[in-house]
Design a protein around this motif. Sequence first.
Motif, PDB file in Angstrom:
ATOM      1  N   ILE A 249       0.843  -1.202   0.000  1.00 49.87           N
ATOM      2  CA  ILE A 249       0.000   0.000   0.000  1.00 49.87           C
ATOM      3  C   ILE A 249       0.876   1.248   0.000  1.00 49.87           C
ATOM      4  O   ILE A 249       0.641   2.204  -0.747  1.00 49.87           O
ATOM      5  N   SER A 250       1.899   1.272   0.846  1.00 53.15           N
ATOM      6  CA  SER A 250       2.778   2.440   0.934  1.00 53.15           C
ATOM      7  C   SER A 250       3.495   2.703  -0.392  1.00 53.15           C
ATOM      8  O   SER A 250       3.546   3.844  -0.873  1.00 53.15           O
ATOM      9  N   LEU A 251       4.047   1.663  -0.976  1.00 50.06           N
ATOM     10  CA  LEU A 251       4.793   1.806  -2.222  1.00 50.06           C
ATOM     11  C   LEU A 251       3.901   2.212  -3.393  1.00 50.06           C
ATOM     12  O   LEU A 251       4.383   2.710  -4.414  1.00 50.06           O
ATOM     13  N   ALA A 252       2.590   2.005  -3.239  1.00 48.11           N
ATOM     14  CA  ALA A 252       1.638   2.320  -4.309  1.00 48.11           C
ATOM     15  C   ALA A 252       1.164   3.768  -4.278  1.00 48.11           C
ATOM     16  O   ALA A 252       0.446   4.194  -5.191  1.00 48.11           O
TER      17      ALA A 252
ATOM     18  N   ALA B  99       8.812   5.475  -0.746  1.00 49.27           N
ATOM     19  CA  ALA B  99       8.956   6.009  -2.097  1.00 49.27           C
ATOM     20  C   ALA B  99       7.951   5.332  -3.022  1.00 49.27           C
ATOM     21  O   ALA B  99       7.610   4.160  -2.847  1.00 49.27           O
ATOM     22  N   PHE B 100       7.475   6.063  -4.008  1.00 48.37           N
ATOM     23  CA  PHE B 100       6.526   5.516  -4.979  1.00 48.37           C
ATOM     24  C   PHE B 100       7.271   4.559  -5.905  1.00 48.37           C
ATOM     25  O   PHE B 100       8.191   4.946  -6.621  1.00 48.37           O
ATOM     26  N   ASP B 101       6.878   3.276  -5.878  1.00 47.52           N
ATOM     27  CA  ASP B 101       7.550   2.242  -6.679  1.00 47.52           C
ATOM     28  C   ASP B 101       6.518   1.196  -7.075  1.00 47.52           C
ATOM     29  O   ASP B 101       6.315   0.200  -6.364  1.00 47.52           O
ATOM     30  N   PRO B 102       5.832   1.389  -8.207  1.00 46.16           N
ATOM     31  CA  PRO B 102       4.749   0.469  -8.600  1.00 46.16           C
ATOM     32  C   PRO B 102       5.191  -0.979  -8.714  1.00 46.16           C
ATOM     33  O   PRO B 102       4.456  -1.887  -8.283  1.00 46.16           O
ATOM     34  N   ASP B 103       6.361  -1.243  -9.275  1.00 44.62           N
ATOM     35  CA  ASP B 103       6.816  -2.625  -9.422  1.00 44.62           C
ATOM     36  C   ASP B 103       7.039  -3.276  -8.061  1.00 44.62           C
ATOM     37  O   ASP B 103       6.635  -4.427  -7.832  1.00 44.62           O
TER      38      ASP B 103
ATOM     39  N   THR C 279      -2.360   1.550  -9.129  1.00 48.37           N
ATOM     40  CA  THR C 279      -1.110   0.787  -9.058  1.00 48.37           C
ATOM     41  C   THR C 279      -1.351  -0.690  -8.808  1.00 48.37           C
ATOM     42  O   THR C 279      -0.710  -1.557  -9.432  1.00 48.37           O
ATOM     43  N   LEU C 280      -2.275  -1.009  -7.895  1.00 41.18           N
ATOM     44  CA  LEU C 280      -2.444  -2.387  -7.442  1.00 41.18           C
ATOM     45  C   LEU C 280      -3.747  -3.033  -7.898  1.00 41.18           C
ATOM     46  O   LEU C 280      -3.945  -4.234  -7.684  1.00 41.18           O
TER      47      LEU C 280
END
Length: 554
Positions: A331-334, A373-377, A419-420
């Motif tokens: 959730i955070s990274l998304a 940090a924003f990281d979709p992968d 993102t997810l």
Amino acid sequence: MGRRAAVAATATAVALVLASCSGGGGGNDDEGDGGGGGGGSDPDATLNLALSQDVETLLPMDSNVGDNISVLDVVYDGLVRYDPETTEPYNYVAESVETEDNTVWTIKIKPDLTFQNGEPVDADAFARAWNYAAYGPNAMANNYFFERITGYEEMQGETDDDGNVTKEPEADTLSGLKVVDPQTLEVTLTGPFAGFGTMLGYTGFFPIAQECLDDIEACAVQPIGNGPFQVEKWDQGVGLTATRWEDYTLEETPEYGAIEWTEYTGEDNWPDFEAGNLDFAVPPPAEQQAAAGDPDLQERYVEGPGAALTYMAFPLYKDGPWKDVEFRKAISLAVDRQGIIDALLPSQRVPADSWVVPDVVPGGTGGTCEWCAFDPDAAKAALEKAGGWPDGEKLTIHLGQDATEQELFKAVGDSIQETLGIPYELDATPDYFARRGARDFSGPFRANWFPDYPLNENYLAPVYASGDAKNGNVEFGYYSADFEAAVKAGDEAATLDEAVAQYQEAEKILATDFPTIPLFVAQNTYYYSENVSNVVLDPFSGEPKLRLLEVTNG
């Protein structure tokens, strides 16, 4: 910056040193960013402000949200106050605050101070207030601030899940609170805590007049303060009027004559500011661009670093995917924090990457959150590792009914969904705080914290520590024995610098356990009218420092 607080506890006696701050007359022009009225305050002028948080009480021991605190900051005086630039505490009602072992603290109170009804502001005034706040059945919001004082546990009793008292408290006063003489209060803590002196400017430690305790319901709406302003009338839900108390004797008293607060739902006060009916306001997201492009408004704009942290918490007390740390990481990274800020609130927020806001209190450093940090992968990989999201279910995000926060969290939800692939819905509820306290949430929820005193411990222990291995902390059910041990090590440190370092270790444990997701840090910003000058923002709450303002009303 890691500013050092003014109380540095050592093996020898230590005192809070009286730092120079503003004197009477609204302070020195060099201290503020504001232009505007100029020429000093008008004693007949009225300051017009907004209240936006459904204020229910003006009892200091029961007030712990920004609007209550903003009002009480001019109605009451505490033992210490905080420098608006450094956040360091300095003595105010206190003549000295001393300790030799960080456990027994001796507080000397300045003589000849009174409440607005003529009662003395003395050691008894503080003792009665603290005892009332610490007595469990009184259910004061600031009750927990007194848990470090000996005798607190004996004052709590026990209640069932419905709030019914099942065991009466064993005591109704704090055994660690002793009135030595009219001007001297001795406080014995359950163990050493180098930061105790930094706490004493917080609202919950304000004194109370005996007349106030004799009719607590009346005092909740018509407080009897000891500060430079006194409440004349409070029409709850409509507005509040305070006028300058002419018998005030301490240094920090403005020269303007009155303050009128108008109550609003959420933050719907910008139109009244534009119409000239308010002296301060922040535009909603839809008006941000227009305000930023208005040269006249930009001349009456002030900003500064903020201390308020907005984060997403999870109902860890309830079964769900969020109990897996990998899901919380996903959730955070998304969440595209910077993209959301750029679209909605440029200059009003910065992305959060720690649980203690950097450069605001001693021990605050950035970058402690590895997954902010924003990281979709990486978000998709973490979600897969957590087992995914249940098909056909929506993620419910709970929050209060604040228009700006609803737009902000809609953008958070959109980022998660994009993102997810997790569908979501917002549950903006008017009884948010009651539901949160009752553990009545079925999904993640918005939470916010700004420090009550200048120490990194205040971002950590009050939010995450509980001492309850079975249930965890009240609001979201987190418990970590390692975290609590690290906090205790900070409490028991010999000096404040050593304590700060130990609390930083506690934050590192949060970074591993990841019980909550840091999202945004509020930048302190305000537009102000032509009627005010010498505008300084409180580094904690972000509100204007009312004692420093100069007001002319044209």
